[in-house]
Design a protein around this motif. Structure first.
Motif, PDB file in Angstrom:
ATOM      1  N   ASP A 175       0.815  -1.219   0.000  1.00 13.34           N
ATOM      2  CA  ASP A 175       0.000   0.000   0.000  1.00 13.34           C
ATOM      3  C   ASP A 175       0.845   1.263   0.000  1.00 13.34           C
ATOM      4  N   GLY A 176       2.161   1.129  -0.209  1.00 13.23           N
ATOM      5  CA  GLY A 176       3.009   2.294  -0.394  1.00 13.23           C
ATOM      6  C   GLY A 176       3.772   2.766   0.819  1.00 13.23           C
ATOM      7  N   GLY A 177       3.610   2.106   1.938  1.00 19.29           N
ATOM      8  CA  GLY A 177       4.392   2.476   3.099  1.00 19.29           C
ATOM      9  C   GLY A 177       5.864   2.207   2.849  1.00 19.29           C
ATOM     10  N   ALA A 178       6.689   3.252   2.933  1.00 21.42           N
ATOM     11  CA  ALA A 178       8.076   3.143   2.485  1.00 21.42           C
ATOM     12  C   ALA A 178       9.060   3.395   3.613  1.00 21.42           C
ATOM     13  N   ASN A 179      10.233   2.798   3.465  1.00 18.37           N
ATOM     14  CA  ASN A 179      11.300   3.012   4.431  1.00 18.37           C
ATOM     15  C   ASN A 179      12.638   2.898   3.713  1.00 18.37           C
ATOM     16  N   VAL A 180      13.523   3.822   4.003  1.00 23.36           N
ATOM     17  CA  VAL A 180      14.876   3.833   3.449  1.00 23.36           C
ATOM     18  C   VAL A 180      15.850   3.839   4.616  1.00 23.36           C
ATOM     19  N   VAL A 181      16.932   3.114   4.489  1.00 16.80           N
ATOM     20  CA  VAL A 181      17.904   3.077   5.579  1.00 16.80           C
ATOM     21  C   VAL A 181      18.336   4.491   5.920  1.00 16.80           C
ATOM     22  N   HIS A 182      18.637   4.699   7.174  1.00 22.58           N
ATOM     23  CA  HIS A 182      18.857   6.045   7.712  1.00 22.58           C
ATOM     24  C   HIS A 182      19.894   6.837   6.922  1.00 22.58           C
ATOM     25  N   LEU A 183      21.003   6.203   6.593  1.00 24.41           N
ATOM     26  CA  LEU A 183      22.095   6.931   5.962  1.00 24.41           C
ATOM     27  C   LEU A 183      21.756   7.413   4.552  1.00 24.41           C
ATOM     28  N   LEU A 184      20.730   6.817   3.922  1.00 20.21           N
ATOM     29  CA  LEU A 184      20.370   7.187   2.558  1.00 20.21           C
ATOM     30  C   LEU A 184      19.054   7.945   2.493  1.00 20.21           C
ATOM     31  N   ARG A 185      18.415   8.124   3.596  1.00 22.62           N
ATOM     32  CA  ARG A 185      17.046   8.622   3.624  1.00 22.62           C
ATOM     33  C   ARG A 185      16.888  10.005   3.005  1.00 22.62           C
ATOM     34  N   ASP A 186      17.902  10.835   3.105  1.00 24.97           N
ATOM     35  CA  ASP A 186      17.773  12.186   2.561  1.00 24.97           C
ATOM     36  C   ASP A 186      18.089  12.265   1.078  1.00 24.97           C
ATOM     37  N   ARG A 187      18.509  11.144   0.479  1.00 23.96           N
ATOM     38  CA  ARG A 187      18.880  11.163  -0.938  1.00 23.96           C
ATOM     39  C   ARG A 187      18.096  10.166  -1.793  1.00 23.96           C
ATOM     40  N   PHE A 188      17.634   9.091  -1.191  1.00 22.16           N
ATOM     41  CA  PHE A 188      16.963   8.027  -1.948  1.00 22.16           C
ATOM     42  C   PHE A 188      15.487   7.969  -1.586  1.00 22.16           C
ATOM     43  N   THR A 189      14.659   7.682  -2.588  1.00 18.84           N
ATOM     44  CA  THR A 189      13.230   7.524  -2.389  1.00 18.84           C
ATOM     45  C   THR A 189      12.744   6.285  -3.131  1.00 18.84           C
ATOM     46  N   ILE A 190      11.997   5.450  -2.434  1.00 15.80           N
ATOM     47  CA  ILE A 190      11.407   4.267  -3.064  1.00 15.80           C
ATOM     48  C   ILE A 190       9.922   4.516  -3.285  1.00 15.80           C
ATOM     49  N   SER A 191       9.431   4.032  -4.425  1.00 15.03           N
ATOM     50  CA  SER A 191       8.010   4.178  -4.733  1.00 15.03           C
ATOM     51  C   SER A 191       7.581   2.997  -5.600  1.00 15.03           C
ATOM     52  N   ARG A 192       6.290   2.908  -5.858  1.00 21.23           N
ATOM     53  CA  ARG A 192       5.811   1.795  -6.675  1.00 21.23           C
ATOM     54  C   ARG A 192       4.555   2.203  -7.433  1.00 21.23           C
ATOM     55  N   ASP A 193       4.335   1.498  -8.542  1.00 21.07           N
ATOM     56  CA  ASP A 193       3.118   1.645  -9.327  1.00 21.07           C
ATOM     57  C   ASP A 193       2.533   0.243  -9.477  1.00 21.07           C
ATOM     58  N   ASN A 194       1.555  -0.077  -8.668  1.00 24.19           N
ATOM     59  CA  ASN A 194       1.009  -1.430  -8.662  1.00 24.19           C
ATOM     60  C   ASN A 194       0.347  -1.787  -9.998  1.00 24.19           C
ATOM     61  N   ALA A 195      -0.209  -0.818 -10.684  1.00 21.09           N
ATOM     62  CA  ALA A 195      -0.837  -1.090 -11.981  1.00 21.09           C
ATOM     63  C   ALA A 195       0.187  -1.537 -13.014  1.00 21.09           C
ATOM     64  N   LYS A 196       1.417  -1.107 -12.838  1.00 21.50           N
ATOM     65  CA  LYS A 196       2.490  -1.461 -13.771  1.00 21.50           C
ATOM     66  C   LYS A 196       3.421  -2.527 -13.215  1.00 21.50           C
ATOM     67  N   ASN A 197       3.108  -3.042 -12.038  1.00 22.76           N
ATOM     68  CA  ASN A 197       3.977  -4.051 -11.394  1.00 22.76           C
ATOM     69  C   ASN A 197       5.430  -3.573 -11.371  1.00 22.76           C
ATOM     70  N   THR A 198       5.615  -2.322 -11.009  1.00 22.51           N
ATOM     71  CA  THR A 198       6.938  -1.712 -11.060  1.00 22.51           C
ATOM     72  C   THR A 198       7.246  -0.994  -9.749  1.00 22.51           C
ATOM     73  N   VAL A 199       8.481  -1.131  -9.339  1.00 23.92           N
ATOM     74  CA  VAL A 199       8.997  -0.438  -8.158  1.00 23.92           C
ATOM     75  C   VAL A 199      10.156   0.441  -8.616  1.00 23.92           C
ATOM     76  N   TYR A 200      10.244   1.622  -8.040  1.00 27.09           N
ATOM     77  CA  TYR A 200      11.263   2.596  -8.442  1.00 27.09           C
ATOM     78  C   TYR A 200      12.178   2.935  -7.283  1.00 27.09           C
ATOM     79  N   LEU A 201      13.366   3.397  -7.625  1.00 27.47           N
ATOM     80  CA  LEU A 201      14.280   3.961  -6.640  1.00 27.47           C
ATOM     81  C   LEU A 201      14.867   5.233  -7.243  1.00 27.47           C
TER      82      LEU A 201
END
Length: 112
Positions: A51-77
């Motif tokens: 459902d989109g709840g995201a978490n990035v390791v602390h050291l990368l949190r200010d630079r990396f973002t994870i997301s997803r599009d379930n309709a496209k079966n795709t996850v992004y970074l």
């Protein structure tokens, strides 16, 4: 069985950005992005629930973002402000790394 294909890597200069994609051949559950730097073990760096709840390791949190599009079966970074320590092969899988066969990954090389 669902297959995963990572893409979007490449060679960039320090400070640059890349957006990685993980395309699945079918519906996927909670997913994660991993990376394996030269001479190091593969490590989980980000995860996202169905459902989109995201978490990035602390050291990368200010630079990396994870997301997803379930309709496209795709996850992004989305990766910003890249530095040489981000050089690695990036993979996607379930957060425990056991749900799907590993793909070939996508190489990210950051140079000055």
């Amino acid at each position: 069985q669902v297959q995963l294909v990572e893409s979007g890597g490449g060679s960039v200069q320090v400070g640059g950005s890349l957006r990685l994609s993980c395309l699945a051949s079918g519906k996927i559950t909670a997913m994660g992005w991993f990376r394996q730097a030269p001479g190091k073990q593969r490590e989980l760096i980000a995860a996202i629930s169905t459902d989109g709840g995201a978490n990035v390791v602390h050291l990368l949190r200010d630079r990396f973002t994870i997301s997803r599009d379930n309709a496209k079966n795709t996850v992004y970074l989305q990766m910003n402000s890249l530095n040489s320590e981000d050089t690695a092969i990036y993979y996607c899988n379930s957060p425990d790394g056991r749900m799907y066969p590993w793909g070939q990954g996508t190489q990210v090389t950051v140079s000055s």
